[in-house]
Each structure stands twice: as C-alpha cells, then as structure tokens.
Design a protein around this motif. Sequence first.
Motif, PDB file in Angstrom:
ATOM      1  N   ALA A   1     -10.758  31.346  24.267  1.00 39.75           N
ATOM      2  CA  ALA A   1     -10.018  30.068  23.385  1.00 39.75           C
ATOM      3  C   ALA A   1     -10.612  28.880  23.815  1.00 39.75           C
ATOM      4  N   GLY A   2     -11.290  28.731  24.902  1.00 34.72           N
ATOM      5  CA  GLY A   2     -11.750  27.545  25.716  1.00 34.72           C
ATOM      6  C   GLY A   2     -10.661  26.821  26.010  1.00 34.72           C
ATOM      7  N   PHE A   3      -9.523  27.194  26.455  1.00 42.31           N
ATOM      8  CA  PHE A   3      -8.201  26.267  26.861  1.00 42.31           C
ATOM      9  C   PHE A   3      -8.590  25.475  27.976  1.00 42.31           C
ATOM     10  N   SER A   4      -8.792  26.017  29.112  1.00 34.68           N
ATOM     11  CA  SER A   4      -8.792  24.989  30.178  1.00 34.68           C
ATOM     12  C   SER A   4     -10.030  23.943  30.102  1.00 34.68           C
ATOM     13  N   TYR A   5     -11.261  24.606  29.527  1.00 40.84           N
ATOM     14  CA  TYR A   5     -12.323  23.609  29.380  1.00 40.84           C
ATOM     15  C   TYR A   5     -12.025  22.494  28.351  1.00 40.84           C
ATOM     16  N   CYS A   6     -11.224  22.678  26.997  1.00 39.71           N
ATOM     17  CA  CYS A   6     -11.084  21.953  26.282  1.00 39.71           C
ATOM     18  C   CYS A   6     -10.180  20.842  26.805  1.00 39.71           C
ATOM     19  N   LEU A   7      -9.113  21.277  27.620  1.00 40.34           N
ATOM     20  CA  LEU A   7      -8.120  20.447  27.957  1.00 40.34           C
ATOM     21  C   LEU A   7      -8.506  19.573  29.213  1.00 40.34           C
ATOM     22  N   ALA A   8      -9.790  19.957  29.996  1.00 45.30           N
ATOM     23  CA  ALA A   8     -10.059  19.280  31.160  1.00 45.30           C
ATOM     24  C   ALA A   8     -10.235  17.991  31.203  1.00 45.30           C
ATOM     25  N   PRO A   9     -10.448  17.129  30.063  1.00 44.56           N
ATOM     26  CA  PRO A   9     -10.595  15.878  29.764  1.00 44.56           C
ATOM     27  C   PRO A   9      -9.305  15.069  29.992  1.00 44.56           C
ATOM     28  N   TYR A  10      -8.174  15.837  29.919  1.00 43.98           N
ATOM     29  CA  TYR A  10      -6.725  15.341  29.659  1.00 43.98           C
ATOM     30  C   TYR A  10      -6.078  15.213  31.122  1.00 43.98           C
TER      31      TYR A  10
ATOM     32  N   LEU B   1      -1.710  21.833  18.740  1.00 37.83           N
ATOM     33  CA  LEU B   1      -2.823  21.829  19.514  1.00 37.83           C
ATOM     34  C   LEU B   1      -3.765  23.199  19.125  1.00 37.83           C
ATOM     35  N   LEU B   2      -4.857  22.663  18.561  1.00 38.43           N
ATOM     36  CA  LEU B   2      -5.969  23.756  18.420  1.00 38.43           C
ATOM     37  C   LEU B   2      -7.206  23.478  19.328  1.00 38.43           C
ATOM     38  N   THR B   3      -7.877  24.613  20.049  1.00 41.11           N
ATOM     39  CA  THR B   3      -8.816  24.421  20.710  1.00 41.11           C
ATOM     40  C   THR B   3      -9.949  25.226  20.169  1.00 41.11           C
ATOM     41  N   PHE B   4     -11.384  24.942  20.576  1.00 41.38           N
ATOM     42  CA  PHE B   4     -12.292  25.720  19.898  1.00 41.38           C
ATOM     43  C   PHE B   4     -13.509  25.726  21.085  1.00 41.38           C
ATOM     44  N   ASP B   5     -13.989  26.993  21.354  1.00 41.85           N
ATOM     45  CA  ASP B   5     -15.170  27.197  22.028  1.00 41.85           C
ATOM     46  C   ASP B   5     -16.321  27.915  21.298  1.00 41.85           C
ATOM     47  N   HIS B   6     -17.443  27.290  20.904  1.00 37.97           N
ATOM     48  CA  HIS B   6     -18.189  27.690  19.986  1.00 37.97           C
ATOM     49  C   HIS B   6     -18.844  28.956  20.351  1.00 37.97           C
ATOM     50  N   GLU B   7     -18.874  29.070  21.800  1.00 36.93           N
ATOM     51  CA  GLU B   7     -19.569  30.350  22.372  1.00 36.93           C
ATOM     52  C   GLU B   7     -18.544  31.381  22.824  1.00 36.93           C
ATOM     53  N   GLY B   8     -17.045  31.412  22.545  1.00 34.07           N
ATOM     54  CA  GLY B   8     -16.213  32.332  22.900  1.00 34.07           C
ATOM     55  C   GLY B   8     -16.092  33.165  21.800  1.00 34.07           C
ATOM     56  N   SER B   9     -15.532  34.457  21.986  1.00 34.33           N
ATOM     57  CA  SER B   9     -15.359  35.475  21.081  1.00 34.33           C
ATOM     58  C   SER B   9     -14.416  35.337  20.038  1.00 34.33           C
ATOM     59  N   LEU B  10     -13.545  34.045  20.292  1.00 41.05           N
ATOM     60  CA  LEU B  10     -12.552  33.759  19.288  1.00 41.05           C
ATOM     61  C   LEU B  10     -13.250  32.773  18.370  1.00 41.05           C
ATOM     62  N   ASN B  11     -14.478  32.472  18.288  1.00 44.42           N
ATOM     63  CA  ASN B  11     -15.343  31.907  17.382  1.00 44.42           C
ATOM     64  C   ASN B  11     -15.254  32.568  15.862  1.00 44.42           C
ATOM     65  N   LEU B  12     -14.194  32.609  15.143  1.00 40.65           N
ATOM     66  CA  LEU B  12     -14.269  33.180  13.785  1.00 40.65           C
ATOM     67  C   LEU B  12     -14.715  32.311  12.774  1.00 40.65           C
ATOM     68  N   TYR B  13     -15.177  31.289  13.083  1.00 32.18           N
ATOM     69  CA  TYR B  13     -16.139  30.550  11.971  1.00 32.18           C
ATOM     70  C   TYR B  13     -17.448  31.130  11.759  1.00 32.18           C
ATOM     71  N   ALA B  14     -17.979  31.754  13.044  1.00 30.36           N
ATOM     72  CA  ALA B  14     -19.141  32.655  12.926  1.00 30.36           C
ATOM     73  C   ALA B  14     -19.013  33.786  11.924  1.00 30.36           C
ATOM     74  N   GLU B  15     -17.826  34.322  12.107  1.00 28.06           N
ATOM     75  CA  GLU B  15     -17.609  35.553  11.424  1.00 28.06           C
ATOM     76  C   GLU B  15     -17.245  35.397   9.916  1.00 28.06           C
ATOM     77  N   GLY B  16     -16.978  34.100   9.690  1.00 26.65           N
ATOM     78  CA  GLY B  16     -16.424  33.649   8.117  1.00 26.65           C
ATOM     79  C   GLY B  16     -15.038  34.459   7.805  1.00 26.65           C
ATOM     80  N   ASP B  17     -14.238  35.020   8.614  1.00 25.88           N
ATOM     81  CA  ASP B  17     -13.104  35.627   8.492  1.00 25.88           C
ATOM     82  C   ASP B  17     -11.967  34.880   8.088  1.00 25.88           C
ATOM     83  N   TYR B  18     -11.541  34.570   7.145  1.00 24.47           N
ATOM     84  CA  TYR B  18     -10.596  33.543   6.638  1.00 24.47           C
ATOM     85  C   TYR B  18      -9.137  34.265   7.089  1.00 24.47           C
ATOM     86  N   ALA B  19      -8.981  35.632   6.475  1.00 25.11           N
ATOM     87  CA  ALA B  19      -7.859  36.283   6.689  1.00 25.11           C
ATOM     88  C   ALA B  19      -7.275  36.465   8.247  1.00 25.11           C
ATOM     89  N   LEU B  20      -8.313  36.683   8.956  1.00 26.33           N
ATOM     90  CA  LEU B  20      -8.097  36.803  10.552  1.00 26.33           C
ATOM     91  C   LEU B  20      -7.853  35.341  10.983  1.00 26.33           C
TER      92      LEU B  20
END
Length: 184
Positions: A163-172, A72-91
Amino acid sequence: MSNDSSAPLAENATWQALQATALGEVRRRAALVAAVVDVEPTTVDGAERLAWNDGGGQSAVWYFTADGRALLLTFDHEGSLNLYAEGDYALQVSLYRGVPDDLVALVRDRPENYESLNLTDPDSGATIHYAGGVFWFDGDSWHIADGLVAYCEQEKIELNGEAGFSYCLAPYHFGEEFPEPGGK
C-alpha cells in the motif's frame, strides 16, 4: 479475518506514530507538506483535501471533515495493490468496505487529479478514486478499511509495503518533531 482491522500495521512505527498524533497536528503536517510539493488544498463536500506526491506515481491524499474525522488514501504505483493497472472497479470499491459512506462519498464520482485517478464502472459509468491503502479516522482513532484488510489476507499481501503506507507517509515525519518552515 482479524477482529482488529489495524492488526496488519500494529507493529509499524509509522502507524503507531500516526495513532499517537492529534488530528489537528496531522492536518497541520498535511498542509505543510502539500505546500512544499505545490498541491493546492481543495474542498470536497465541506472536507478539506490535502495531498502529497513524489512526482513518480506515489501519493498520499487526506480528507479532513468539519466533524473531526478523516480519510487517508495511499498509493504506490509499483505495489500489488495498484488496481488502477488492473482496471477493476468492483475490487477497488470493495477495498473501501467498512469506511463510513459519507467519507467514501468524498472519492466517488469526482474529477481526477494527479494524485487520484479514477476507476470507472463499465456498466454504470460511476467512478471512484483508486487507492492502494484506505485508512480512516473516526474522531478517536485510525482504522484500516475492512475491505482492504480482507483482500490483503485473502491474497496474502503485506499491507505496509504494497500500500506504500510507510513510504507515502514518510514526508510527514510522524513520531518526530515537525516545525513550521523557517522555524527552529
């Protein structure tokens, strides 16, 4: 680091409800939610991929394997775990640490889609799907990826919100009844 990788979510009601839900029921809910948001199921190396997105950058992506495991992968684009914005592959790769290699292979060098963009290794060109939350089911219980736990502890990041865990799983609606559409 904590000996129990699920400790950061131990008091979270959604995490507790997910832990208490049989994998078949998790898969049923994931399929129903995917149908509601018009995300077509796909197969990746024999695993069924089901996903949800809110149209605003948050998502949950499930991979269910034939042997009774899941990623299971979750993603919140406004969270500090948004590594896409950082472009940090290794992290990003490090956040998957502790997840079995065959489950991680489901998200390596795959085409992008709305729910899962790729981060690219500038040296090798290898890609991996970005995720703020990385969770996996071993056939008996759910775990938080060791790398994600370690990074959150090191950076003093609150896993649930970032990580957006509760938000991203709310629909379930884990922990609640979730009937078939049109059912009673």
